[in-house]
Design a protein around this motif. Structure first.
Motif, PDB file in Angstrom:
ATOM      1  N   ALA A 348      -0.210  20.070  41.698  1.00 56.90           N
ATOM      2  CA  ALA A 348       0.994  21.018  41.107  1.00 56.90           C
ATOM      3  C   ALA A 348       1.725  21.723  42.118  1.00 56.90           C
ATOM      4  O   ALA A 348       3.036  21.703  42.211  1.00 56.90           O
ATOM      5  CB  ALA A 348       0.188  22.116  40.402  1.00 56.90           C
ATOM      6  N   GLN A 349       1.346  21.856  43.476  1.00 59.18           N
ATOM      7  CA  GLN A 349       2.019  22.275  44.467  1.00 59.18           C
ATOM      8  C   GLN A 349       2.946  21.211  45.106  1.00 59.18           C
ATOM      9  O   GLN A 349       3.898  21.576  45.744  1.00 59.18           O
ATOM     10  CB  GLN A 349       0.743  22.853  45.698  1.00 59.18           C
ATOM     11  N   ARG A 350       2.390  20.131  44.849  1.00 58.45           N
ATOM     12  CA  ARG A 350       3.395  19.210  45.290  1.00 58.45           C
ATOM     13  C   ARG A 350       4.473  19.108  44.627  1.00 58.45           C
ATOM     14  O   ARG A 350       5.687  18.849  44.976  1.00 58.45           O
ATOM     15  CB  ARG A 350       2.572  17.763  45.394  1.00 58.45           C
ATOM     16  N   HIS A 351       4.363  19.047  43.046  1.00 59.54           N
ATOM     17  CA  HIS A 351       5.372  18.776  42.469  1.00 59.54           C
ATOM     18  C   HIS A 351       6.454  20.238  42.589  1.00 59.54           C
ATOM     19  O   HIS A 351       7.536  20.135  42.827  1.00 59.54           O
ATOM     20  CB  HIS A 351       4.872  19.230  41.006  1.00 59.54           C
ATOM     21  N   GLU A 352       5.760  21.224  43.030  1.00 59.35           N
ATOM     22  CA  GLU A 352       6.717  22.532  43.145  1.00 59.35           C
ATOM     23  C   GLU A 352       7.342  22.170  44.698  1.00 59.35           C
ATOM     24  O   GLU A 352       8.455  22.711  44.771  1.00 59.35           O
ATOM     25  CB  GLU A 352       5.589  23.741  43.372  1.00 59.35           C
ATOM     26  N   PHE A 353       6.504  21.868  45.594  1.00 62.99           N
ATOM     27  CA  PHE A 353       7.219  21.477  46.860  1.00 62.99           C
ATOM     28  C   PHE A 353       8.434  20.725  46.921  1.00 62.99           C
ATOM     29  O   PHE A 353       9.452  20.830  47.332  1.00 62.99           O
ATOM     30  CB  PHE A 353       6.247  21.011  47.813  1.00 62.99           C
ATOM     31  N   ALA A 354       8.315  19.575  45.962  1.00 66.44           N
ATOM     32  CA  ALA A 354       9.367  18.658  45.737  1.00 66.44           C
ATOM     33  C   ALA A 354      10.997  19.297  45.083  1.00 66.44           C
ATOM     34  O   ALA A 354      11.887  19.161  45.424  1.00 66.44           O
ATOM     35  CB  ALA A 354       8.936  17.606  45.003  1.00 66.44           C
ATOM     36  N   ASN A 355      10.192  20.319  44.185  1.00 64.90           N
ATOM     37  CA  ASN A 355      11.496  21.162  43.292  1.00 64.90           C
ATOM     38  C   ASN A 355      12.093  21.987  44.466  1.00 64.90           C
ATOM     39  O   ASN A 355      13.408  22.184  44.526  1.00 64.90           O
ATOM     40  CB  ASN A 355      10.746  21.729  42.254  1.00 64.90           C
ATOM     41  N   GLN A 356      11.257  22.712  45.272  1.00 62.05           N
ATOM     42  CA  GLN A 356      11.898  23.356  46.387  1.00 62.05           C
ATOM     43  C   GLN A 356      12.620  22.467  47.367  1.00 62.05           C
ATOM     44  O   GLN A 356      13.738  23.247  47.698  1.00 62.05           O
ATOM     45  CB  GLN A 356      10.918  24.156  47.236  1.00 62.05           C
TER      46      GLN A 356
END
Length: 581
Positions: A348-356
């Motif tokens: 989930a954090q990887r997804h969030e990091f990509a969005n950031q």
């Protein structure tokens, strides 16, 4: 259904049986030989005594004394023809015939025969030494003379004044007669010996059959091999093995069982009196199904135990109780759950990091550099991971941060908020990770289950942790509270630590794996804490509708201090307060 092994037929070891029969035969023959010798010696002694009595009688006869003195006073010994018809020969032969003696011989003071069963021997010197009798001594003898082997006696013949020895009387009984007497007595001895031999043979067969029944038909060599194999197997397996004989005594208590239960070898102890958990003794109850297995906590370990009836043919050999240690399996399962949860969070954090990153790229592409810098500052303040745990930064130990963070993800999935209390302060490093995570994980899981089952709309679990430095390792103090309904009215606060007790009544998610282990978390946590010199207790029973119960755990020697703690040594632990309570 219990299957039994076919009972092998009774087998006789020829070598062992022959050895037993040889021993019996040797004992019987030795006993018979000794008895025969004693009988022979006794009959011979009786013959000697009888000869001595007859010799005394003949030697004390006044006529014999007078006749011997008269002949001794003459010059030279009378011729044999005169002696053969003389009174001494008549008296001696009369005594011999009357008593059945072999011979009655009368001599003068020089040992010349004056009376003898063989007239041709008259006037000759006796064949055996007469010196002891002629010196005034009475003697018994066993020797061989002209008439054969005999048992006899020699007695001096005195003159009328009883001071001068004028001759001697020699009486003997044939040893053939003694042997015949022994032969008459040996018949019963032989029958007795034969009876004893038969009884010994029969006893050997009966003893052999009994021993084979007791040893289940095994030969001595097989028993020796079986003992070696049993020791190798029982001491080599990791499972605990407890054997209970048919008479109710512990026959086997291997090293693994001793280690799991924390007990010495109980072999020989009555099973009903053995200091083992009641769940184990209940397993051997006749009315309990053999397939049932139980979980119990003993010695700080979670054990699975089951019992099987041991049968050999139709013979009841007792029970075999098997113990398997599931402590490490449960710990590994808990750790795998935490890893899986963290992996999900990382994805989930990887997804969030990509969005950031996409957001930053957008700011840069439109020339909003100030907005990009502010956005980066915001990201730096939140840290690399964002667990759903409030005030997680108070846990400075990375191991605790990761473990509590993973628990926070699990709780969040179930609609429960896991938060860190404001009094939390951990400055040391956890050194006993397995014990700490076992106790802390069980307390958190129990609190999350209670919060899920509680009636409060706002479901939360609050955790406060404080470490106290020490010379031989710091002590970790843990307090866990929840929003559940607390302990039921009338529930003893000590009863919640009993094996099998559970406060969870709501739905449990897949991560709890409660199918067979429900109700052991608190019991295991307390045993682990007490084994380290600490404890787990109930601080507050809670109330219906929330907040729920409050648990406190003390874990000595589980942390190592840091340099920053040296200035605070001696202050002692602060009292922990739960803001949610």
């Amino acid at each position: 259904m219990q299957r039994s092994v076919p009972r092998p037929p009774l087998r006789f070891s020829t070598q062992t049986l022959l050895l037993q029969l040889g021993v019996v035969l040797l004992v019987v023959l030795l006993s018979a030989a000794v008895h025969t010798w004693l009988t022979y010696d006794r009959v011979g002694s009786e013959a000697e005594n009888q000869a001595l009595t007859l010799a005394r009688t003949v030697a004390s006869d006044p006529e014999v004394r007078a006749d011997v003195l008269a002949i001794s006073g003459e010059e030279g010994t009378p011729p044999a023809s005169e002696l053969a018809s003389g009174p001494l020969q008549v008296s001696a032969e009369a005594a011999r015939t009357r008593t059945g003696a072999l011979f009655v011989v009368i001599t003068d003071e020089e040992g010349i025969r004056l009376a003898h069963p063989d007239p041709q021997r008259l006037g000759e010197k006796v064949s055996t030494d007469p010196s002891e009798a002629l010196s005034g001594q009475e003697v018994t003898t066993r020797n061989t003379g002209t008439l054969g082997a005999s048992a006899g006696a020699k007695v001096p013949v005195y003159a009328a004044d009883n001071s001068t020895v004028v001759g001697e009387v020699s009486v003997g009984y044939s040893m053939e007669t003694v042997a015949q007497s022994v032969a008459r007595d040996i018949g019963p001895v032989a029958l007795t010996a034969a009876g004893a031999l038969l009884a010994g043979i029969l006893g050997s067969f009966l003893l052999r059959r009994r021993l084979q029944r007791l040893t289940l038909g095994l030969e001595p060599e097989e028993i020796s091999t079986l003992v070696h194999d049993q020791v190798a197997v029982l001491q080599g397996v990791d499972d605990g093995v407890i054997g209970v004989s048919a008479d109710g005594r512990v026959s086997v208590f291997n090293a693994a069982a001793q280690r799991m239960l924390g007990l010495p070898d109980l072999a020989g102890t009555r099973w009903e009196d053995a200091p083992v958990p009641d769940q184990l003794t209940a397993l051997t109850s006749p009315d309990r199904p053999a397939a049932d297995a139980v979980e119990l906590v003993a010695g700080g370990r979670v054990l699975v135990a089951n019992a099987r009836k041991a049968l050999h043919g139709r013979e009841d050999l007792g029970w075999v109780v098997m113990l398997r240690d599931r402590t490490e399996l449960q710990e590994l399962t808990r750790q795998l759950d935490a890893v899986g949860t963290m992996s999900t969070a990382l994805r989930a954090q990887r997804h969030e990091f990509a969005n950031q990153l996409h957001t930053l790229a957008g700011f840069m592409s439109i020339g909003e550099h100030r907005q990009a810098r502010d956005y980066l500052a915001t990201l730096a303040a939140t840290g690399p991971l964002k667990f759903p745990v409030e005030q997680a930064e108070l846990l400075q130990d990375p191991y605790l941060q990761a473990f509590v963070g993973a628990k926070g993800v699990e709780a969040d999935e179930r609609g429960v908020s896991l938060r860190i209390g404001p009094e939390t302060l951990v400055r040391g490093q956890v050194t006993e990770a397995q014990d700490v995570t076992t106790v802390l994980g069980n307390l958190i899981d129990n609190a999350v289950n209670a919060a899920v089952a509680g009636a409060a709309a706002d479901k939360w679990v609050e955790l406060e942790v404080l470490d106290e430095p020490g010379d031989d390792g710091g002590t970790l103090h843990v307090v866990v509270a929840d929003s559940g309904d607390g302990l039921a009215a009338g529930t003893d606060t000590e009863a919640v630590f009993a094996e099998g007790f559970t406060t969870a009544t709501g739905a449990l998610n897949r991560n709890n794996r409660n199918g067979g282990g429900q109700g052991f978390g608190l019991a295991l946590a307390r045993q682990l804490a007490r084994r380290r010199g600490g404890d787990v207790t109930v601080l507050d029973r809670g109330s219906s509708g929330g907040p729920g119960a409050v648990f406190m755990a003390t874990l000595p020697h589980t942390t190592a201090g840091t340099a920053a703690q040296t200035s605070d040594e001696g202050k002692g632990p602060q009292w922990l307060t739960i803001s949610g309570c």
